[in-house]
Design a protein around this motif. Structure first.
Motif, PDB file in Angstrom:
ATOM      1  N   SER A   1       8.933  -6.014   9.699  1.00 26.25           N
ATOM      2  CA  SER A   1       8.726  -6.870   8.626  1.00 26.25           C
ATOM      3  C   SER A   1       9.499  -8.142   8.741  1.00 26.25           C
ATOM      4  O   SER A   1       9.352  -9.304   8.034  1.00 26.25           O
ATOM      5  CB  SER A   1       8.926  -6.387   7.231  1.00 26.25           C
TER       6      SER A   1
ATOM      7  N   SER B   1       4.928  -9.153   4.774  1.00 23.45           N
ATOM      8  CA  SER B   1       4.297  -8.764   3.544  1.00 23.45           C
ATOM      9  C   SER B   1       4.345  -7.034   3.547  1.00 23.45           C
ATOM     10  O   SER B   1       3.972  -6.438   2.944  1.00 23.45           O
ATOM     11  CB  SER B   1       2.674  -9.099   3.297  1.00 23.45           C
TER      12      SER B   1
ATOM     13  N   VAL C   1       7.205  -5.186   3.687  1.00 29.25           N
ATOM     14  CA  VAL C   1       8.069  -4.720   2.846  1.00 29.25           C
ATOM     15  C   VAL C   1       8.385  -5.448   1.639  1.00 29.25           C
ATOM     16  O   VAL C   1       8.516  -6.681   1.853  1.00 29.25           O
ATOM     17  CB  VAL C   1       9.550  -4.568   3.555  1.00 29.25           C
ATOM     18  N   GLU C   2       8.482  -5.008   0.544  1.00 28.54           N
ATOM     19  CA  GLU C   2       9.058  -5.969  -0.886  1.00 28.54           C
ATOM     20  C   GLU C   2      10.129  -5.186  -1.535  1.00 28.54           C
ATOM     21  O   GLU C   2      10.186  -3.825  -1.788  1.00 28.54           O
ATOM     22  CB  GLU C   2       7.843  -5.994  -1.822  1.00 28.54           C
TER      23      GLU C   2
ATOM     24  N   LEU D   1       8.102  -0.259   1.255  1.00 32.78           N
ATOM     25  CA  LEU D   1       6.987  -0.369   1.883  1.00 32.78           C
ATOM     26  C   LEU D   1       6.027  -0.761   1.138  1.00 32.78           C
ATOM     27  O   LEU D   1       5.675  -0.076   0.063  1.00 32.78           O
ATOM     28  CB  LEU D   1       6.643   0.726   2.895  1.00 32.78           C
ATOM     29  N   THR D   2       5.015  -1.751   1.422  1.00 34.62           N
ATOM     30  CA  THR D   2       3.868  -2.288   0.635  1.00 34.62           C
ATOM     31  C   THR D   2       2.857  -1.262   1.152  1.00 34.62           C
ATOM     32  O   THR D   2       2.912  -0.434   2.296  1.00 34.62           O
ATOM     33  CB  THR D   2       3.535  -3.370   0.871  1.00 34.62           C
ATOM     34  N   PRO D   3       1.665  -1.299   0.521  1.00 38.59           N
ATOM     35  CA  PRO D   3       0.364  -0.606   1.102  1.00 38.59           C
ATOM     36  C   PRO D   3      -0.010  -0.542   2.580  1.00 38.59           C
ATOM     37  O   PRO D   3      -0.117   0.270   3.360  1.00 38.59           O
ATOM     38  CB  PRO D   3      -0.750  -0.916   0.274  1.00 38.59           C
ATOM     39  N   LYS D   4       0.066  -1.979   3.115  1.00 38.31           N
ATOM     40  CA  LYS D   4       0.117  -2.221   4.434  1.00 38.31           C
ATOM     41  C   LYS D   4       1.272  -1.710   5.377  1.00 38.31           C
ATOM     42  O   LYS D   4       1.071  -1.093   6.459  1.00 38.31           O
ATOM     43  CB  LYS D   4       0.146  -3.936   4.625  1.00 38.31           C
TER      44      LYS D   4
ATOM     45  N   LYS E   1       9.222   5.625   0.131  1.00 31.30           N
ATOM     46  CA  LYS E   1       8.865   4.290   0.688  1.00 31.30           C
ATOM     47  C   LYS E   1       9.975   3.606   1.335  1.00 31.30           C
ATOM     48  O   LYS E   1       9.534   2.512   1.889  1.00 31.30           O
ATOM     49  CB  LYS E   1       8.093   3.633  -0.383  1.00 31.30           C
TER      50      LYS E   1
END
Length: 544
Positions: free
Chosen positions: A112, A124, A126-127, A131-134, A361
């Motif tokens: 990321s 995008s 990791v936020e 982890l994000t959906p992607k 996550k």
């Protein structure tokens, strides 16, 4: 024939252990330890090594006695029956299977922060450390890769893992050398006029929560793969101890290099405020070491993937072992007739990995869960090995460690202290981890019509009281370890050490010659006969 294939030599087993230890821990551990303890984090790795080595030596003797697949989930059942055996096996399995998704998460987190223009889409993934959906999609693909590398054969796994592990040693070595020679700031070690700016209690906390216990947990892999070892009596102790010692040198040097290469301007607000997405890569970028940046981003896939692949293999053997103990459905104990791999167990673990991945996550959160479960599983090793020296005097011991009467109780005390250092309320989560598994245990006890339950339960009362006592002390203990400070700093650790000795003596005395030990005699006898044949062959060759 439903048996494991014995194809792994000493080197392959050591690479399995080292490959498990050097995973995402080296990519994040030095940063997390420095963030908690400052420059004194170097001592955290040494303390962690002492703790783990005492535990590992106990398990080495057990592994040599019972060279079985998934041995780590079986030993305590031999000495104390099904109740303690299940609790230890459950905690150990939770600790190991959750490593697989955490390694995939680590790779995605490093990914990321790729600095190249064409890779902006990775930012995008990791936020806020999650982890994000992607990011979850990419991590899922990595877990599937680990799975298929183990799906066909142990030989493929052993060859792939040895190559990956050699690569994993080279990259940390290159990182250490580059950071030490290009951007080393010796003054960082006394920044703020103290080697331990947050006190020595923070050094102890770092052992339990920064990823040190999590990293060293890989020593179990050679033991769990013992069923596939060519010469387990020699290979297991060498692989276990060797992998721990080599990893300690690597991790300590990495910690020194990390502390020294941080720009002093970043320390204005203290070590607690260091913030990195990909620690070593971020430092390499700041120092303009471009070749190292590329290597680190490549290794961010290789190191975690090597560990994830190793743990995919070992956890399948653990489920296989738990099924043989009577804790899991019979289908999970089936081996493929050609490849000798427990494929149903692999599919079961794959499903559990996805549950952990989508539930937690984040690397840090999952690493803490692993550490707590790991510490609970550790306490039974020293007790089991000393109990079997009393109840299993007749057993063949290819490896009989001198000084184990001192090493074993020290290992139990160290594991108890490390559990306390993990801080409240993290230590309180131990009870929840245990409770999750108990319905499974009682279900299979009911299926067996509670055969031998009362004796097994009496032999395990010490563990229930021990866990409750540890949680009470953690809650009442020093504020330095998250407690309410009724028990002051210093006295808390003295109390734990003294109580640990009491529980150790109680636990060893509680063991008995279980029905499971009688069944294990067959494996032990096979080991003795095998060694006798090897000795005879060696003498014949020498005579010729």
């Amino acid at each position: 024939m439903n048996t494991m294939h014995r194809k792994m030599g000493t080197f392959a087993l050591m690479m399995t252990g080292l490959g498990s230890i050097i995973g995402s821990g080296w990519l994040f551990g030095a940063w997390k330890a420095a963030e908690i303890a400052g420059p004194a984090a170097v001592f955290s790795w040494i303390i962690g090594m002492v703790v783990i080595l005492c535990i590992a030596l106990s398990y080495s003797e057990l592994g040599a006695m019972f060279p079985e697949a998934g041995g780590m989930v079986k030993y305590t059942q031999y000495s104390h029956g099904s109740f303690v055996g299940f609790l230890a096996a459950w905690a150990n399995w939770i600790a190991i299977v959750s490593v697989i998704p955490v390694e995939a998460i680590a790779s995605v987190q490093y990914m990321s922060s790729w600095p190249w223009d064409w890779a902006k889409w990775t930012h995008s993934l990791v936020e806020n450390g999650m982890l994000t959906p992607k990011g979850l999609a990419i991590a899922s693909v990595l877990i599937l890769i680990y799975f298929f590398l183990n799906y066909w054969t142990v030989s493929l796994f052993a060859k792939a893992n040895s190559l990956i592990t050699i690569f994993k040693i080279i990259i940390p070595g290159a990182t250490i050398g580059a950071l030490l020679f290009v951007g080393f700031h010796g003054e960082n070690f006394t920044y703020g006029h103290s080697v331990a700016p947050y006190g020595w209690s923070s050094v102890l906390t770092a052992v339990a929560t920064s990823g040190i216990v999590f990293a060293f947990n890989g020593f179990q892999s050679p033991i769990n793969m013992a069923g596939e070892a060519k010469k387990p009596s020699r290979s297991i102790p060498v692989a276990v101890v060797g992998s721990v010692l080599i990893a300690t040198v690597i991790y300590t040097l990495l910690q020194v290099a990390f502390i020294g290469s941080v720009d002093p301007s970043m320390l204005v607000n203290g070590w607690h405020h260091l913030n990195f997405n990909s620690p070593f890569a971020d430092l390499a970028i700041a120092l303009n070491i471009n070749w190292l940046v590329i290597l680190l981003y490549v290794d961010a896939f290789v190191s975690p993937s090597g560990t994830g692949t190793t743990y995919t293999a070992t956890t399948a053997r653990m489920i296989y072992g738990m099924q043989k103990n009577g804790y899991m459905p019979g289908v999970l104990g089936k081996l493929h007739p050609i490849y000798g791999v427990p494929r149903p167990a692999m599919f079961f673990n794959l499903a559990v990995c996805f549950v952990f991945l989508f539930l937690f996550k984040g690397w840090g959160v999952l690493a803490e869960v692993i550490s707590v479960a790991t510490l609970i599983s550790y306490i039974t090793g020293p007790i089991t090995v000393m109990t079997l020296r009393r109840t299993g005097k007749h057993l063949y011991r290819p490896l009989r460690l001198k000084g184990l009467r001192i090493i074993a109780p020290c290992g139990f005390i160290f594991a108890s202290l490390t559990l306390y250092w993990a801080r409240w309320p993290l230590t309180g989560q131990v009870l929840f981890i245990m409770i999750i598994g108990l319905p499974v245990y009682f279900y299979y006890q009911a299926k067996m019509k509670w055969k031998g339950f009362h004796q097994d339960f009496r032999a395990g009362i010490w563990m229930v009281v021990y866990l409750l006592s540890m949680m009470c002390i953690s809650y009442l203990g020093s504020e330095k370890f998250g407690g309410i400070n009724i028990i002051p700093y210093g006295w808390d650790m003295i109390i734990i050490a003294c109580l640990s000795l009491v529980f150790y003596a109680w636990a060893v005395k509680s063991g008995f010659e279980t029905e499971y030990l009688q069944e294990a005699n067959k494996v032990n006898k096979e080991m003795r006969d095998r060694d006798a044949i090897m000795v005879a062959d060696s003498k014949q060759k020498a005579a010729l």
